[in-house]
Design an enzyme around this catalytic site. Structure first.
Site, short mmCIF file in Angstrom:
data_model
loop_
_atom_site.label_atom_id
_atom_site.label_comp_id
_atom_site.label_asym_id
_atom_site.label_seq_id
_atom_site.Cartn_x
_atom_site.Cartn_y
_atom_site.Cartn_z
N LYS A 175 0.84 -1.21 0.00
CA LYS A 175 0.00 0.00 0.00
C LYS A 175 0.88 1.25 0.00
O LYS A 175 0.55 2.24 -0.65
CB LYS A 175 -0.93 -0.02 1.21
CG LYS A 175 -1.90 1.18 1.29
CD LYS A 175 -2.99 1.10 0.23
CE LYS A 175 -3.71 2.42 -0.02
NZ LYS A 175 -4.47 2.96 1.09
N ASN A 179 0.92 4.65 -2.27
CA ASN A 179 0.82 5.96 -1.64
C ASN A 179 2.01 6.86 -1.95
O ASN A 179 1.85 8.06 -2.14
CB ASN A 179 0.69 5.84 -0.12
CG ASN A 179 -0.69 5.37 0.31
OD1 ASN A 179 -0.82 4.67 1.29
ND2 ASN A 179 -1.71 5.75 -0.42
N1 LIG Z 1 -9.27 9.33 2.08
C1 LIG Z 1 -8.89 8.19 1.53
O1 LIG Z 1 -9.31 7.87 0.40
C2 LIG Z 1 -7.99 7.26 2.26
C3 LIG Z 1 -7.86 5.95 1.76
C4 LIG Z 1 -7.07 5.05 2.44
C5 LIG Z 1 -6.39 5.46 3.57
N2 LIG Z 1 -6.51 6.74 4.02
C6 LIG Z 1 -5.80 7.08 5.25
O2 LIG Z 1 -6.76 7.10 6.28
C7 LIG Z 1 -6.37 8.06 7.30
C8 LIG Z 1 -7.49 9.07 7.45
O3 LIG Z 1 -7.56 9.80 6.23
P1 LIG Z 1 -8.84 10.61 5.77
O4 LIG Z 1 -8.67 10.86 4.32
O5 LIG Z 1 -10.06 9.96 6.25
O6 LIG Z 1 -8.63 11.96 6.57
P2 LIG Z 1 -9.65 13.18 6.82
O7 LIG Z 1 -10.76 13.15 5.82
O8 LIG Z 1 -8.83 14.41 6.91
O9 LIG Z 1 -10.26 12.83 8.22
C9 LIG Z 1 -9.55 12.97 9.40
C10 LIG Z 1 -10.54 13.37 10.43
O10 LIG Z 1 -9.87 13.46 11.69
C11 LIG Z 1 -10.48 14.55 12.36
N3 LIG Z 1 -9.65 14.99 13.46
C12 LIG Z 1 -8.45 15.60 13.47
N4 LIG Z 1 -8.02 15.83 14.71
C13 LIG Z 1 -8.98 15.34 15.53
C14 LIG Z 1 -9.14 15.28 16.92
N5 LIG Z 1 -8.22 15.78 17.75
N6 LIG Z 1 -10.25 14.72 17.42
C15 LIG Z 1 -11.21 14.21 16.61
N7 LIG Z 1 -11.12 14.24 15.27
C16 LIG Z 1 -10.01 14.80 14.74
C17 LIG Z 1 -10.67 15.58 11.31
O11 LIG Z 1 -11.56 16.57 11.77
P3 LIG Z 1 -11.94 17.92 10.97
O12 LIG Z 1 -13.28 17.63 10.41
O13 LIG Z 1 -11.95 18.99 12.01
O14 LIG Z 1 -10.88 18.12 9.93
C18 LIG Z 1 -11.23 14.71 10.19
O15 LIG Z 1 -12.61 14.55 10.32
C19 LIG Z 1 -5.07 8.67 6.80
O16 LIG Z 1 -3.97 7.99 7.35
C20 LIG Z 1 -5.12 8.45 5.30
O17 LIG Z 1 -3.84 8.42 4.72
C21 LIG Z 1 -7.30 7.65 3.40
#
Ligand SMILES: NC(=O)c1ccc[n+]([C@@H]2O[C@H](COP(=O)([O-])OP(=O)(O)OC[C@H]3O[C@@H](n4cnc5c(N)ncnc54)[C@H](OP(=O)(O)O)[C@@H]3O)[C@@H](O)[C@H]2O)c1
Length: 290
Positions: A175, A179
């Site tokens: 993965k 990435n």
């Molecule tokens: N997106 C994808 O397609 C994808 C696919 C596979 C893997 N990933 C991985 O999955 C992980 C998450 O990615 P994501 O894309 O889902 O990220 P994201 O959309 O930015 O979501 C992260 C969330 O964490 C919240 N957050 C940050 N600090 C916090 C805290 N102190 N307390 C509670 N919530 C908090 C953010 O809140 P806010 O709403 O305030 O920003 C946001 O809702 C990462 O490691 C990424 O690399 C992502």
């Protein structure tokens, strides 16, 4: 009733929380930084909604059966306050993140047997707090064992494919190979379609070749054709797909650059393996963001 807290209900966390809440035997809490009323996810199966308990602070929370950590790697410190409230001796904690260092920040805070690192391939994008586009049903892979099996069972009612694997190290590095190439999207601010540009694709291949060399030194079983397979995957995906590194840079947020490319440079240095392409892209993205 199985109690489940999802810390960070963004693109991935929001998608899995909404799916988990479709099972009436699950009591789902989402631990948020930015509150919302309800979750609405456009899934490949159609729209789903959920109204989990929304917690804006750890105050008043007590230990649950499962915690799913879905915050970005750069928000790890802020995640710990939630864990302190939600984790008891029996609580299992799954880490839904990219990279190859899922467990390290949580070691010592959660019993090793209760930690479940997950490789996540659920392409999802957040348009507003609580609103997510899930592009594919996707899959998650977790290590074989009792905790991994129990995690997979949480998703039995969903179309998300869960697999328990004997060689998690290899899966995590495979993965990471995908990435690390995505840094080119973040640098050019162009979605997946940029992989059709042969010059950009060659930079992606160089990033992946270094990832393969370092991953092998770390014990991953990676094939020689992985760089080409990564490019083929990007070219076959939705041309307007935006990876989360790209989305973070475009939104002016911090980036998971260390977890996705910096880690290749760090671990490469430890093994005496040169990683100039990843070092260069880390330097350029850091400079662009500063
Ligand atoms: N997106 C994808 O397609 C994808 C696919 C596979 C893997 N990933 C991985 O999955 C992980 C998450 O990615 P994501 O894309 O889902 O990220 P994201 O959309 O930015 O979501 C992260 C969330 O964490 C919240 N957050 C940050 N600090 C916090 C805290 N102190 N307390 C509670 N919530 C908090 C953010 O809140 P806010 O709403 O305030 O920003 C946001 O809702 C990462 O490691 C990424 O690399 C992502």
């Amino acid at each position: 009733m199985t109690s489940i807290a999802v810390i960070g209900p963004g693109a991935v966390g929001g998608t899995v929380a909404a799916w988990l809440a479709q099972n009436p035997a699950h009591a789902v809490t989402v631990c948020v930084r930015t509150p919302f009323e309800r979750l609405a996810v456009e899934t490949p199966e159609g729209p789903i909604t959920a109204s989990p308990h929304v917690a804006t602070s750890p105050a008043g929370l007590s230990p649950v059966d499962w915690v799913l950590v879905a915050t970005k790697t750069y928000d790890t410190d802020a995640t710990m306050a939630w864990l302190a409230a939600l984790v008891g001796p029996e609580t299992r904690v799954a880490i839904l993140r990219n990279g190859v260092e899922h467990a390290a920040p949580f070691a010592g805070k959660v019993a090793a047997g209760n930690l479940v690192p997950a490789v996540v391939d659920i392409p999802a994008e957040r348009s507003a707090p609580g609103r997510v586009l899930q592009r594919r049903n996707g899959w998650m892979k977790v290590p074989a064992g009792e905790a991994g099996e129990a995690f997979a069972a949480l998703f039995a009612h969903t179309p998300i494919q869960l697999e328990v694997v004997d060689d998690f190290v290899t899966e995590a590095w495979k993965k990471l190979a995908l990435n690390c190439a995505g840094a080119v999207n973040a640098l050019t601010l162009k979605p997946a379609v940029v992989a059709h540009d042969e010059g950009a694709a060659e930079v992606m291949r160089a990033l992946v070749r270094e990832c393969v060399a370092v991953g092998r030194a770390e014990g991953a079983d990676l094939s020689d054709d992985l760089p080409d397979a990564v490019i083929d995957g990007y070219r076959a995906s939705a041309p307007d797909g935006v990876n989360s590194l790209h989305a973070d840079r475009a939104a002016g947020r911090p980036m998971e650059l260390d977890a996705r490319n910096g880690v290749i440079v760090r671990k490469g240095a430890a093994h005496g393996i040169a990683t100039p392409a990843n070092a260069m892209i880390v330097a350029l993205l850091n400079a662009a963001a500063s």
